[in-house]
Write a protein that holds these residues in place. Sequence first.
Motif, PDB file in Angstrom:
ATOM      1  N   ARG A 285      35.158  14.615  41.521  1.00 22.14           N
ATOM      2  CA  ARG A 285      34.107  14.451  40.506  1.00 22.14           C
ATOM      3  C   ARG A 285      33.834  15.758  39.772  1.00 22.14           C
ATOM      4  NH1 ARG A 285      29.539  10.574  43.511  1.00 22.14           N
ATOM      5  NH2 ARG A 285      30.937   8.786  43.858  1.00 22.14           N
ATOM      6  N   LEU A 286      33.803  16.855  40.500  1.00 25.10           N
ATOM      7  CA  LEU A 286      33.560  18.150  39.859  1.00 25.10           C
ATOM      8  C   LEU A 286      34.687  18.490  38.889  1.00 25.10           C
ATOM      9  CD1 LEU A 286      32.226  20.272  42.863  1.00 25.10           C
ATOM     10  CD2 LEU A 286      30.926  19.468  40.879  1.00 25.10           C
ATOM     11  N   GLN A 287      35.929  18.246  39.288  1.00 26.13           N
ATOM     12  CA  GLN A 287      37.050  18.531  38.398  1.00 26.13           C
ATOM     13  C   GLN A 287      37.009  17.643  37.153  1.00 26.13           C
ATOM     14  OE1 GLN A 287      40.235  18.185  41.436  1.00 26.13           O
ATOM     15  NE2 GLN A 287      40.914  20.199  40.737  1.00 26.13           N
ATOM     16  N   GLY A 288      36.646  16.385  37.331  1.00 28.65           N
ATOM     17  CA  GLY A 288      36.559  15.480  36.193  1.00 28.65           C
ATOM     18  C   GLY A 288      35.415  15.823  35.260  1.00 28.65           C
ATOM     19  N   LEU A 289      34.368  16.455  35.782  1.00 27.60           N
ATOM     20  CA  LEU A 289      33.175  16.794  34.997  1.00 27.60           C
ATOM     21  C   LEU A 289      33.387  18.037  34.149  1.00 27.60           C
ATOM     22  CD1 LEU A 289      30.131  16.080  34.598  1.00 27.60           C
ATOM     23  CD2 LEU A 289      29.645  17.652  36.469  1.00 27.60           C
ATOM     24  N   LEU A 290      34.195  18.979  34.632  1.00 27.29           N
ATOM     25  CA  LEU A 290      34.307  20.281  33.986  1.00 27.29           C
ATOM     26  C   LEU A 290      35.434  20.300  32.948  1.00 27.29           C
ATOM     27  CD1 LEU A 290      33.962  22.478  37.185  1.00 27.29           C
ATOM     28  CD2 LEU A 290      32.182  21.971  35.501  1.00 27.29           C
ATOM     29  N   ARG A 291      35.383  21.332  32.119  1.00 27.15           N
ATOM     30  CA  ARG A 291      36.446  21.545  31.142  1.00 27.15           C
ATOM     31  C   ARG A 291      37.681  22.126  31.836  1.00 27.15           C
ATOM     32  NH1 ARG A 291      32.998  25.599  27.546  1.00 27.15           N
ATOM     33  NH2 ARG A 291      32.775  26.366  29.685  1.00 27.15           N
ATOM     34  N   ASP A 292      38.839  22.038  31.120  1.00 25.42           N
ATOM     35  CA  ASP A 292      40.064  22.597  31.695  1.00 25.42           C
ATOM     36  C   ASP A 292      39.956  24.095  31.887  1.00 25.42           C
ATOM     37  OD1 ASP A 292      41.196  20.101  31.734  1.00 25.42           O
ATOM     38  OD2 ASP A 292      42.276  20.361  29.838  1.00 25.42           O
ATOM     39  N   SER A 293      39.152  24.754  31.042  1.00 25.89           N
ATOM     40  CA  SER A 293      39.018  26.206  31.130  1.00 25.89           C
ATOM     41  C   SER A 293      38.112  26.637  32.265  1.00 25.89           C
ATOM     42  CB  SER A 293      38.482  26.766  29.814  1.00 25.89           C
ATOM     43  OG  SER A 293      37.200  26.206  29.523  1.00 25.89           O
ATOM     44  N   ASP A 294      37.294  25.735  32.796  1.00 22.72           N
ATOM     45  CA  ASP A 294      36.381  26.080  33.882  1.00 22.72           C
ATOM     46  C   ASP A 294      37.115  26.015  35.225  1.00 22.72           C
ATOM     47  OD1 ASP A 294      34.282  26.390  32.077  1.00 22.72           O
ATOM     48  OD2 ASP A 294      33.783  24.251  32.174  1.00 22.72           O
ATOM     49  N   THR A 295      36.486  26.556  36.244  1.00 24.13           N
ATOM     50  CA  THR A 295      37.109  26.641  37.569  1.00 24.13           C
ATOM     51  C   THR A 295      36.143  26.122  38.623  1.00 24.13           C
ATOM     52  OG1 THR A 295      38.385  28.581  36.907  1.00 24.13           O
ATOM     53  CG2 THR A 295      38.151  28.184  39.271  1.00 24.13           C
ATOM     54  N   VAL A 296      36.685  25.359  39.595  1.00 19.86           N
ATOM     55  CA  VAL A 296      35.884  24.935  40.739  1.00 19.86           C
ATOM     56  C   VAL A 296      36.659  25.289  42.007  1.00 19.86           C
ATOM     57  CG1 VAL A 296      36.830  22.586  40.625  1.00 19.86           C
ATOM     58  CG2 VAL A 296      34.719  23.016  41.891  1.00 19.86           C
ATOM     59  N   ALA A 297      35.957  25.844  42.994  1.00 18.24           N
ATOM     60  CA  ALA A 297      36.577  26.268  44.248  1.00 18.24           C
ATOM     61  C   ALA A 297      35.758  25.759  45.413  1.00 18.24           C
ATOM     62  CB  ALA A 297      36.684  27.796  44.305  1.00 18.24           C
ATOM     63  N   ARG A 298      36.458  25.477  46.518  1.00 24.53           N
ATOM     64  CA  ARG A 298      35.759  25.162  47.756  1.00 24.53           C
ATOM     65  C   ARG A 298      35.705  26.429  48.608  1.00 24.53           C
ATOM     66  NH1 ARG A 298      37.555  21.471  52.940  1.00 24.53           N
ATOM     67  NH2 ARG A 298      35.548  21.571  54.027  1.00 24.53           N
ATOM     68  N   MET A 299      34.471  26.859  48.919  1.00 24.11           N
ATOM     69  CA  MET A 299      34.294  28.117  49.641  1.00 24.11           C
ATOM     70  C   MET A 299      34.315  27.908  51.149  1.00 24.11           C
ATOM     71  SD  MET A 299      34.209  30.062  47.085  1.00 24.11           S
ATOM     72  CE  MET A 299      33.661  31.656  47.666  1.00 24.11           C
ATOM     73  N   GLY A 300      34.276  26.653  51.579  1.00 23.26           N
ATOM     74  CA  GLY A 300      34.230  26.351  53.003  1.00 23.26           C
ATOM     75  C   GLY A 300      33.132  25.349  53.297  1.00 23.26           C
ATOM     76  N   GLY A 301      33.347  24.517  54.320  1.00 23.17           N
ATOM     77  CA  GLY A 301      32.319  23.536  54.693  1.00 23.17           C
ATOM     78  C   GLY A 301      31.984  22.622  53.534  1.00 23.17           C
ATOM     79  N   ASP A 302      30.679  22.536  53.199  1.00 25.96           N
ATOM     80  CA  ASP A 302      30.242  21.680  52.089  1.00 25.96           C
ATOM     81  C   ASP A 302      29.767  22.516  50.906  1.00 25.96           C
ATOM     82  OD1 ASP A 302      28.039  22.730  53.270  1.00 25.96           O
ATOM     83  OD2 ASP A 302      26.902  20.855  53.414  1.00 25.96           O
ATOM     84  N   GLU A 303      30.346  23.714  50.743  1.00 26.99           N
ATOM     85  CA  GLU A 303      29.944  24.619  49.665  1.00 26.99           C
ATOM     86  C   GLU A 303      31.056  24.727  48.621  1.00 26.99           C
ATOM     87  OE1 GLU A 303      29.007  28.246  51.581  1.00 26.99           O
ATOM     88  OE2 GLU A 303      27.024  27.591  52.236  1.00 26.99           O
ATOM     89  N   PHE A 304      30.661  24.598  47.353  1.00 29.65           N
ATOM     90  CA  PHE A 304      31.572  24.713  46.224  1.00 29.65           C
ATOM     91  C   PHE A 304      31.002  25.734  45.248  1.00 29.65           C
ATOM     92  CE2 PHE A 304      31.947  20.519  48.013  1.00 29.65           C
ATOM     93  CZ  PHE A 304      33.302  20.236  48.001  1.00 29.65           C
ATOM     94  N   VAL A 305      31.882  26.363  44.480  1.00 26.68           N
ATOM     95  CA  VAL A 305      31.438  27.286  43.439  1.00 26.68           C
ATOM     96  C   VAL A 305      32.147  26.921  42.149  1.00 26.68           C
ATOM     97  CG1 VAL A 305      31.331  29.672  42.656  1.00 26.68           C
ATOM     98  CG2 VAL A 305      30.993  29.164  45.052  1.00 26.68           C
ATOM     99  N   VAL A 306      31.365  26.909  41.042  1.00 32.11           N
ATOM    100  CA  VAL A 306      31.897  26.565  39.731  1.00 32.11           C
ATOM    101  C   VAL A 306      31.763  27.787  38.818  1.00 32.11           C
ATOM    102  CG1 VAL A 306      31.607  25.106  37.707  1.00 32.11           C
ATOM    103  CG2 VAL A 306      31.346  24.128  39.985  1.00 32.11           C
ATOM    104  N   ILE A 307      32.830  28.092  38.081  1.00 23.89           N
ATOM    105  CA  ILE A 307      32.802  29.153  37.063  1.00 23.89           C
ATOM    106  C   ILE A 307      32.818  28.474  35.698  1.00 23.89           C
ATOM    107  CG2 ILE A 307      33.929  31.193  36.125  1.00 23.89           C
ATOM    108  CD1 ILE A 307      35.352  31.542  38.796  1.00 23.89           C
ATOM    109  N   LEU A 308      31.760  28.701  34.900  1.00 29.32           N
ATOM    110  CA  LEU A 308      31.678  28.162  33.548  1.00 29.32           C
ATOM    111  C   LEU A 308      31.975  29.282  32.557  1.00 29.32           C
ATOM    112  CD1 LEU A 308      28.434  25.974  33.778  1.00 29.32           C
ATOM    113  CD2 LEU A 308      30.798  25.257  34.083  1.00 29.32           C
ATOM    114  N   HIS A 309      32.985  29.087  31.728  1.00 28.25           N
ATOM    115  CA  HIS A 309      33.378  30.100  30.748  1.00 28.25           C
ATOM    116  C   HIS A 309      32.632  29.903  29.425  1.00 28.25           C
ATOM    117  CE1 HIS A 309      37.071  31.554  32.904  1.00 28.25           C
ATOM    118  NE2 HIS A 309      36.847  30.418  33.535  1.00 28.25           N
ATOM    119  N   ASP A 310      32.566  30.974  28.636  1.00 27.40           N
ATOM    120  CA  ASP A 310      32.067  30.928  27.254  1.00 27.40           C
ATOM    121  C   ASP A 310      30.720  30.216  27.155  1.00 27.40           C
ATOM    122  OD1 ASP A 310      34.391  32.161  26.584  1.00 27.40           O
ATOM    123  OD2 ASP A 310      35.429  30.340  25.983  1.00 27.40           O
TER     124      ASP A 310
END
Length: 733
Positions: free
Chosen positions: A634-659
Amino acid sequence: MSLKVLVVDNHPMILKLLANFLEKEGHEVMTASDGLAALSVLEVYTPDIVFVDLVMPNIGGDKLCRIIRSIPRFADLFIVILSAIAAEDDVDYQKIGANACIAKSSIKAIQKHVLDVIHHLANHSLSSLEPVANLEDVQYRTITRELLSSKNHFEAIINNMSEAVFELTPEGTIIFVNLAALHLCSLTEEKLLATNLVALFAEDDRQNISSLLAHPERLPQLLEDNPPTLFNGKHVSLHFLELRQDDQPTIILIAKDISERHEAEQVLLANETRFRELFNNMSSGVAVYEAKDLDASDFIFVDFNQAAERIEKIRKDQVIGRSLLEVFPGAREFGLLAVLQRVWQTGRPEHHPLSLYTDNRLRGWRENYLYKLPSGEVVAIFEDVTARKQAENNLAIESAMNGAVARISRMIISSDSLKDISSALLEELLVLTGSKHGIIDLVDTKTNKLLAMAFSQKIGELCAVQEENGTFVHSPHGLINWVLENKTSLLSNSPLTDYRVQGNSLGPESPACLLVVPALFNNELLGIIAVADNPRNYEKRNLDTVEQFASLFALAAQKQQAQDHIAHLAHHDPLTGLINRHLFPDRLAQAMILSQRHRKKIALLYVDLDKFKQINDAHGHLAGDAVLKEIAARLQGLLRDSDTVARMGGDEFVVILHDIGSKTAIKNVAKKIIDTIAEPILFHETHLMVMASVGISIYPDDDKQIDSLLQKADRAMYQAKKANTSGYIFYEG
């Protein structure tokens, strides 16, 4: 307690980090990037402890340990293996002379275990050391074992060669030997490695060998006519070849013991008079001539032994009294008449070297030794060496084949690119099979197309090779398609009429003859090799050659697949496929650089799932895994191709929004993330519900450092979680 430490590792980052760490701990540190460099350091430096990687160029870690142990002043030196393959069951570090072993993983884990070993060494408590330290932090052992198996396979090929193989630095230092080389020199591997090649030869031959090594432009070069002598008295033929890997030249030497042949030739020359007297008992053919006239324009047969009758398929009574040119009309072109004339005139014996004789009755290879008797008659002792010539041709082909296999194997072991290996492999194949054209393809299982890794122009045109996004591709058809479908090799000396074409040949310009071989690894089709247009028809040995190289190509392709898989696993979460915490800092650093370049801001959204633990407790970890995979999608489908989503471990995710233009835009994304995550997730007919808390930090407003920016987003997330509103909060300093 300060120690003298030597660190040997071909990975520059590990070498630098470990050296800096040990120096900060108060130790004196020297470093070396491979085994050969380490031996140079040990000539002037006596450490208390050595940390050694196993897999290195220019003498690996296992061989380095054995060499160190063979030096008396290092008999008690404490050696620690530091290697990523230390977790393998068959790595016996004590057998190669090491005292301890640490498996590579993260640099922090390595540092911890390095300090632990130093502590035990300083306190004389070595008995309490673990057999292999840091095993708990090692992963992907199966893949490592497969790569080691491939490496061992290629070493086995080289070690089973009958010729002695040496690899040398440009200065002549020996950095690799096979088993045949050890047998030839009657020395152990520890004695040979790091020794200069010149030292292996007798004093009279050293200058010649030194001169050859000093002029690599003369390579390749074969020393056989005047064979040099080793220090142990053996006479050897030497074949020097230059090998370049990433602009790092080395020299390959293939040596063969020819002592028996050399001694036999010397005995033959020394006892020539005795052989004259034993004329009638010789197994070699013997003919005795006298000059026909004072000008020796021709020669008359005076005698002819039984071996000569057998060799030339003619009776003695059909020869005696007749002239040479009458009985053997091809003797002038063969060169025998000229040699007879010179020997008759000068009285000096001559060797008429291996040559092909042919006339309307006979065809065969002959080798003649001629000398003049006191009576004035000339004696020719000759051998039918047709079978030997054929054997020598086969041996030359085998030697060339072994050399080519050795070169390609070393490229594979050295992890050269598959494209470079394919180009070298095709070049070798065209020479070995006498082919004019060829192509090496990798099978793309996703598109069913063939990726042309190396090809000659004509084959490229016949196969309609086209460039797509920097890659050359084509679709299989004709006989190539037949081989792909049947996973079976094909030899066709009439491709246009071959029954397997089924009306779909390569076109009107089809080659005159064709060899096509599948590249299989464990019956998995990885690629295909085709060569075409041998001036003669292809034979079974040509097919065998291509099949052997197809096996090498399959191993190279499989090794690349394994390496690509390892690289992906190292930087991606195996459950969700997202980048992991190890690759995340690199992606964030790239985003910061782009932000500075375009003067745009970026936002960091730290996303933590609420009530996730309850799902694991109530429905099990399979349900939890399903939730995490769905949230990632869902996170990948929500974000733009230029943005980044990572799983940091467990149930924690981090999103990088550009521009990012404003906080309002960030709020909108945060709300979408929270709303999207809150939607029910179906698992085995059960709707699972999770919520999310989001903490936000902004670059460069909140911080300009990666760790600090991430910590501030994390802190804001915890504030949002404490608020118990399943919402988002911006970091406020």
